[in-house]
Design an enzyme around this catalytic site. Structure first.
Site, PDB file in Angstrom:
ATOM      1  N   SER A  38       0.269 -10.046  -0.543  1.00 64.54           N
ATOM      2  CA  SER A  38       0.074  -8.598  -0.562  1.00 64.54           C
ATOM      3  C   SER A  38       0.249  -7.911   0.781  1.00 64.54           C
ATOM      4  CB  SER A  38      -1.312  -8.269  -1.132  1.00 64.54           C
ATOM      5  OG  SER A  38      -2.331  -8.896  -0.375  1.00 64.54           O
TER       6      SER A  38
ATOM      7  N   LYS B 111       0.793  -1.231   0.000  1.00 68.14           N
ATOM      8  CA  LYS B 111       0.000   0.000   0.000  1.00 68.14           C
ATOM      9  C   LYS B 111       0.824   1.279   0.000  1.00 68.14           C
ATOM     10  CE  LYS B 111      -4.479  -1.116   0.137  1.00 68.14           C
ATOM     11  NZ  LYS B 111      -5.494  -0.521  -0.747  1.00 68.14           N
TER      12      LYS B 111
END
Length: 411
Positions: A307, A54
C-alpha cells in the site's frame, strides 16, 4: 453515515481519476507462492504517485468540491501518506492545502508534503491528535476537511484499486491489504464483492494499533487507549463510522501481525523482490509470511497490496538490522577474554574461520563488570542464519571465550 457505497460510486470515481493515477504493476511473488502453496501476486501501490494509494481517495474528494469550497482551501491530518495525497491533489487542482501531522512524523513524508505545495503544521503524537487539530482549523478558518478515510468520496477513490486488480488478475480469489482507519479495504470490498461475491477480502492490522478486532467484537467502533507500532501509516486509534459499517458488512476477516513480522516482511521484499516498502505497506505480506492469514490451498491466486513505499531511510536501516536479527542473520555479542597481546586478533581469526562477517568491534578494558585482567569485546556479526549463528557461538565458547548476546549482557 451507515449507508454503504455501491459499485457505481467506485466506477464514477475511476472515471473522475482518469490519468491522475497510474495503473500500478501486478507482479508475481515466487517466495510467497512457495510458502502459501497458492499463486501470490503483489499489487505495487508503493509505486503510485506520491508513493501510496492515498492520492486516489484524496483527488476524488477534492475534485468534487464546489468553487466556493475550493476558494476556502482544504485541511487534512496524516502521518504522511494521506498528507502527500492531499498535497498532490490540491496542487493539481490549484487549491491551498494545510496538513496537520503528528510530532515525529517521518521527515521524508514531511518534506514531500511540503514539496507538493502544502503548508505543514504539527499537532500531538498520533494521527488522531492531528485529526482533532485539523477539525479545529476547519472550524476556525472555513477550510474543508479532507478526512483520511471516513468519507464516501475517499472510500470510492480507494476502491478503484480493486477494479484494477480484477482487470489484471480476474481469477483472483483473495485480496489481502493493510488496514488503518479502513478507507482502502472498505472501497475495495465494495467493488470486489459487487463484481465477485466469492472473492475474499482480508484486512491486516499491526498488533500495536489493532482497533478493528475489538470494534468488530463489540459491534461498534471502539477507540484504543494508545497505539505503538513502526507502521505509522496504519496507526489509527479508532475506525471511522462509515468504514466500520463497510468492514463489518463486507470484509471476511481482519488479522494482526507484530512489528517483528513487519520487519521480516520488509526484508523479504527488499532481498527477494528488490522493492522498497514502508512497514504499513508490508502488512499483507507479513500476514502471508507468518500464517496470520492462510489462504485455502485449493483456492485461486492471492493478491497482496503493497500500500505504500514512503519509508524514512533511518527507519529502514533499523528495520533491516532488526529483520536480520529476527531471521538469525545478525548477532550482537559480548565476548570476554583475558587481556593479553594478540588475544583480539586470535578471536577475530576464530570468527573468520567460521565464515562470519564482522560489522563492527568495540574493545573495552574499563568496565565495572569486568574482572581484573579481563577485557570485553562487543561485536556485530552477520551470519547466514540461525544454524550458522549457533555454530559461531559454540565455536567461540569451545575456544575458551565467555560469550553472551549483547542484549542479555548485564550492565
Amino acid at each position: 453515515m451507515s449507508d454503504l457505497l455501491s459499485l457505481a460510486d467506485v466506477e464514477a470515481a475511476r472515471k473522475l481519476l482518469g490519468d491522475i493515477v497510474k495503473m500500478t504493476p501486478l507482479v508475481t511473488s515466487r517466495p510467497l507462492s512457495e510458502i502459501t502453496g497458492v499463486p501470490v501476486w503483489l499489487k505495487c501501490e508503493n509505486q503510485q504517485r506520491a508513493g501510496s494509494y492515498k492520492v486516489r481517495g484524496a483527488y476524488t474528494r477534492i475534485a468534487r468540491l464546489t468553487a466556493e469550497e475550493r476558494a476556502r482551501g482544504v485541511v487534512a491530518a496524516s502521518a504522511g501518506n494521506h498528507a502527500q495525497g492531499v498535497a498532490l491533489a490540491a496542487g493539481l487542482l490549484g487549491i491551498q492545502a494545510t496538513v496537520f501531522m503528528p510530532e515525529g512524523a517521518p521527515l521524508p513524508k514531511v518534506t514531500a508534503t511540503k514539496g507538493y505545495g502544502a503548508a505543514v503544521e504539527y499537532a500531538g503524537t498520533s494521527v488522531d491528535d492531528a485529526l482533532e487539530a485539523a477539525h479545529d482549523f476547519a472550524a476556525r478558518t472555513g477550510a474543508v476537511l479532507i478526512h483520511p478515510f471516513d468519507h464516501p468520496d475517499v472510500i470510492a477513490g480507494q476502491g478503484t484499486l480493486a477494479l484494477e486488480i480484477l482487470e489484471q488478475c480476474p481469477e483472483a480469489s483473495t485480496i489481502v491489504t493493510a488496514v488503518g482507519g479502513g478507507g482502502l479495504i472498505s472501497g475495495m470490498a465494495v467493488a470486489a464483492k459487487a463484481l465477485r461475491p466469492d472473492l475474499r477480502v482480508i484486512g491486516v492490522q499491526a498488533s500495536g494499533a489493532a482497533a478493528f478486532p475489538p470494534s468488530l467484537a463489540a459491534g461498534s467502533p471502539q477507540k484504543l487507549a494508545a497505539v505503538a507500532t513502526i507502521a505509522d501509516g496504519i496507526a489509527v486509534m479508532r475506525p471511522g463510522d462509515l468504514t466500520f459499517a463497510h468492514v463489518a458488512k463486507l470484509v471476511d476477516e481482519v488479522v494482526t501481525v507484530t512489528d517483528e513480522d513487519l520487519s521480516a516482511a520488509l526484508l523479504v521484499l527488499l532481498e527477494r523482490h528488490k522493492m522498497v516498502v514502508e512497514p504499513a505497506g508490508a502488512a499483507a505480506v507479513a500476514a502471508l509470511l507468518t500464517g496470520a492469514y492462510t489462504p485455502p490451498r485449493d483456492g485461486g491466486p492471492v493478491v497482496a497490496i503493497l500500500s505504500g513505499g514512503n519509508i524514512d531511510p533511518m527507519l529502514l536501516l533499523k528495520v533491516i538490522e532488526h529483520g536480520l536479527a529476527s531471521a538469525g542473520r545478525y548477532l550482537r555479542l559480548a565476548v570476554r577474554c583475558t587481556d593479553r597481546p594478540g588475544q583480539l586478533a586470535r578471536m577475530l581469526r576464530e570468527i573468520a574461520e567460521q565464515r562470519a562477517n564482522i560489522v563492527d568491534v568495540v574493545h573495552s578494558r574499563q568496565s565495572p563488570r569486568l574482572g581484573f585482567g579481563e577485557v570485553e569485546v562487543a561485536l556485530s556479526v552477520e551470519t547466514r542464519g540461525p544454524a550458522h549463528s549457533s555454530a559461531l557461538i559454540s565455536a567461540l565458547r569451545d575456544a575458551g571465550y565467555r560469550v553472551s548476546l549483547l542484549a542479555d549482557a548485564t550492565p
